[in-house]
Design a protein around this motif. Sequence first.
Motif, PDB file in Angstrom:
ATOM      1  N   THR A  56       0.859  -1.174   0.000  1.00 15.14           N
ATOM      2  CA  THR A  56       0.000   0.000   0.000  1.00 15.14           C
ATOM      3  C   THR A  56       0.898   1.227   0.000  1.00 15.14           C
ATOM      4  O   THR A  56       2.114   1.118   0.183  1.00 15.14           O
ATOM      5  N   SER A  57       0.293   2.374  -0.180  1.00  8.81           N
ATOM      6  CA  SER A  57       1.081   3.609  -0.128  1.00  8.81           C
ATOM      7  C   SER A  57       1.449   3.914   1.316  1.00  8.81           C
ATOM      8  O   SER A  57       0.763   3.503   2.260  1.00  8.81           O
ATOM      9  N   LYS A  58       2.515   4.639   1.472  1.00 13.75           N
ATOM     10  CA  LYS A  58       2.959   5.037   2.801  1.00 13.75           C
ATOM     11  C   LYS A  58       1.881   5.886   3.478  1.00 13.75           C
ATOM     12  O   LYS A  58       1.628   5.728   4.674  1.00 13.75           O
ATOM     13  N   VAL A  94       4.730   0.589   1.135  1.00 15.75           N
ATOM     14  CA  VAL A  94       4.970  -0.278   2.291  1.00 15.75           C
ATOM     15  C   VAL A  94       4.550  -1.680   1.875  1.00 15.75           C
ATOM     16  O   VAL A  94       3.414  -1.891   1.445  1.00 15.75           O
ATOM     17  N   ARG A  95       5.488  -2.640   1.994  1.00 17.96           N
ATOM     18  CA  ARG A  95       5.228  -4.028   1.580  1.00 17.96           C
ATOM     19  C   ARG A  95       5.217  -4.955   2.787  1.00 17.96           C
ATOM     20  O   ARG A  95       6.019  -4.808   3.695  1.00 17.96           O
ATOM     21  N   ALA A 113       0.763 -11.491  10.635  1.00 24.07           N
ATOM     22  CA  ALA A 113      -0.642 -11.509  10.187  1.00 24.07           C
ATOM     23  C   ALA A 113      -1.298 -10.152  10.418  1.00 24.07           C
ATOM     24  O   ALA A 113      -2.069  -9.671   9.574  1.00 24.07           O
ATOM     25  N   GLN A 114      -0.991  -9.510  11.547  1.00 26.24           N
ATOM     26  CA  GLN A 114      -1.553  -8.187  11.808  1.00 26.24           C
ATOM     27  C   GLN A 114      -0.998  -7.149  10.838  1.00 26.24           C
ATOM     28  O   GLN A 114      -1.733  -6.257  10.399  1.00 26.24           O
ATOM     29  N   VAL A 115       0.277  -7.258  10.486  1.00 23.53           N
ATOM     30  CA  VAL A 115       0.864  -6.350   9.494  1.00 23.53           C
ATOM     31  C   VAL A 115       0.114  -6.488   8.176  1.00 23.53           C
ATOM     32  O   VAL A 115      -0.272  -5.494   7.549  1.00 23.53           O
ATOM     33  N   ARG A 116      -0.136  -7.726   7.757  1.00 26.56           N
ATOM     34  CA  ARG A 116      -0.879  -7.952   6.504  1.00 26.56           C
ATOM     35  C   ARG A 116      -2.288  -7.368   6.604  1.00 26.56           C
ATOM     36  O   ARG A 116      -2.787  -6.778   5.649  1.00 26.56           O
ATOM     37  N   GLU A 117      -2.929  -7.538   7.748  1.00 23.54           N
ATOM     38  CA  GLU A 117      -4.280  -6.994   7.942  1.00 23.54           C
ATOM     39  C   GLU A 117      -4.264  -5.465   7.847  1.00 23.54           C
ATOM     40  O   GLU A 117      -5.130  -4.868   7.203  1.00 23.54           O
ATOM     41  N   ILE A 118      -3.288  -4.838   8.482  1.00 23.41           N
ATOM     42  CA  ILE A 118      -3.175  -3.379   8.438  1.00 23.41           C
ATOM     43  C   ILE A 118      -2.958  -2.910   7.005  1.00 23.41           C
ATOM     44  O   ILE A 118      -3.608  -1.955   6.545  1.00 23.41           O
ATOM     45  N   ILE A 119      -2.065  -3.572   6.275  1.00 25.64           N
ATOM     46  CA  ILE A 119      -1.792  -3.173   4.900  1.00 25.64           C
ATOM     47  C   ILE A 119      -3.010  -3.412   4.019  1.00 25.64           C
ATOM     48  O   ILE A 119      -3.353  -2.577   3.165  1.00 25.64           O
ATOM     49  N   THR A 120      -3.704  -4.511   4.230  1.00 26.09           N
ATOM     50  CA  THR A 120      -4.921  -4.787   3.460  1.00 26.09           C
ATOM     51  C   THR A 120      -5.968  -3.702   3.693  1.00 26.09           C
ATOM     52  O   THR A 120      -6.549  -3.164   2.748  1.00 26.09           O
ATOM     53  N   ASP A 121      -6.209  -3.378   4.961  1.00 24.88           N
ATOM     54  CA  ASP A 121      -7.181  -2.331   5.280  1.00 24.88           C
ATOM     55  C   ASP A 121      -6.726  -0.975   4.767  1.00 24.88           C
ATOM     56  O   ASP A 121      -7.548  -0.183   4.279  1.00 24.88           O
ATOM     57  N   ALA A 122      -5.435  -0.717   4.860  1.00 27.78           N
ATOM     58  CA  ALA A 122      -4.904   0.572   4.393  1.00 27.78           C
ATOM     59  C   ALA A 122      -5.075   0.717   2.883  1.00 27.78           C
ATOM     60  O   ALA A 122      -5.422   1.798   2.394  1.00 27.78           O
ATOM     61  N   SER A 123      -4.877  -0.366   2.155  1.00 28.28           N
ATOM     62  CA  SER A 123      -4.989  -0.275   0.692  1.00 28.28           C
ATOM     63  C   SER A 123      -6.408   0.022   0.238  1.00 28.28           C
ATOM     64  O   SER A 123      -6.614   0.568  -0.846  1.00 28.28           O
ATOM     65  N   ALA A 124      -7.397  -0.291   1.073  1.00 29.66           N
ATOM     66  CA  ALA A 124      -8.795  -0.016   0.737  1.00 29.66           C
ATOM     67  C   ALA A 124      -9.223   1.382   1.185  1.00 29.66           C
ATOM     68  O   ALA A 124     -10.318   1.842   0.848  1.00 29.66           O
ATOM     69  N   ARG A 125      -8.378   2.055   1.919  1.00 27.58           N
ATOM     70  CA  ARG A 125      -8.681   3.360   2.490  1.00 27.58           C
ATOM     71  C   ARG A 125      -8.745   4.434   1.389  1.00 27.58           C
ATOM     72  O   ARG A 125      -7.892   4.493   0.525  1.00 27.58           O
TER      73      ARG A 125
END
Length: 127
Positions: A56-58, A94-95, A113-125
Amino acid sequence: MQGDLMRAIAVLRPGVNCADTNGTLAGIRWDTPCEPPTQAEVDAELARLATPPIQTSKLRFALELKARGMWPAVKAAIEANEDASMYWDFTDIVRSDNQMLLAMAGQLNISTAQVREIITDASARQV
């Protein structure tokens, strides 16, 4: 599966010549002398290969951390680490497979797993 096994071996033992005879670690014929990886190492690498990184973007990442109340702690951790500060200052993405990110997350008791969840949610933001 044989292709995945050889990809895992190539990551774990770069530059080593070997051949897969039956799709198992025990069936690897080592043409270059080396210490073979353990089954646990191979299993971990196969799992990593099966889970492609997400990104996702920073900005989205920081906004998601802020929404979760995590931004102050993460920002402090970044500022306390010169390498992390450079990464943060000079990257746009951020990867989920970034080893520095995962190490810092571990120090903050945040799982992979939480990092992936945060990035997944962030990418939809929306930004």
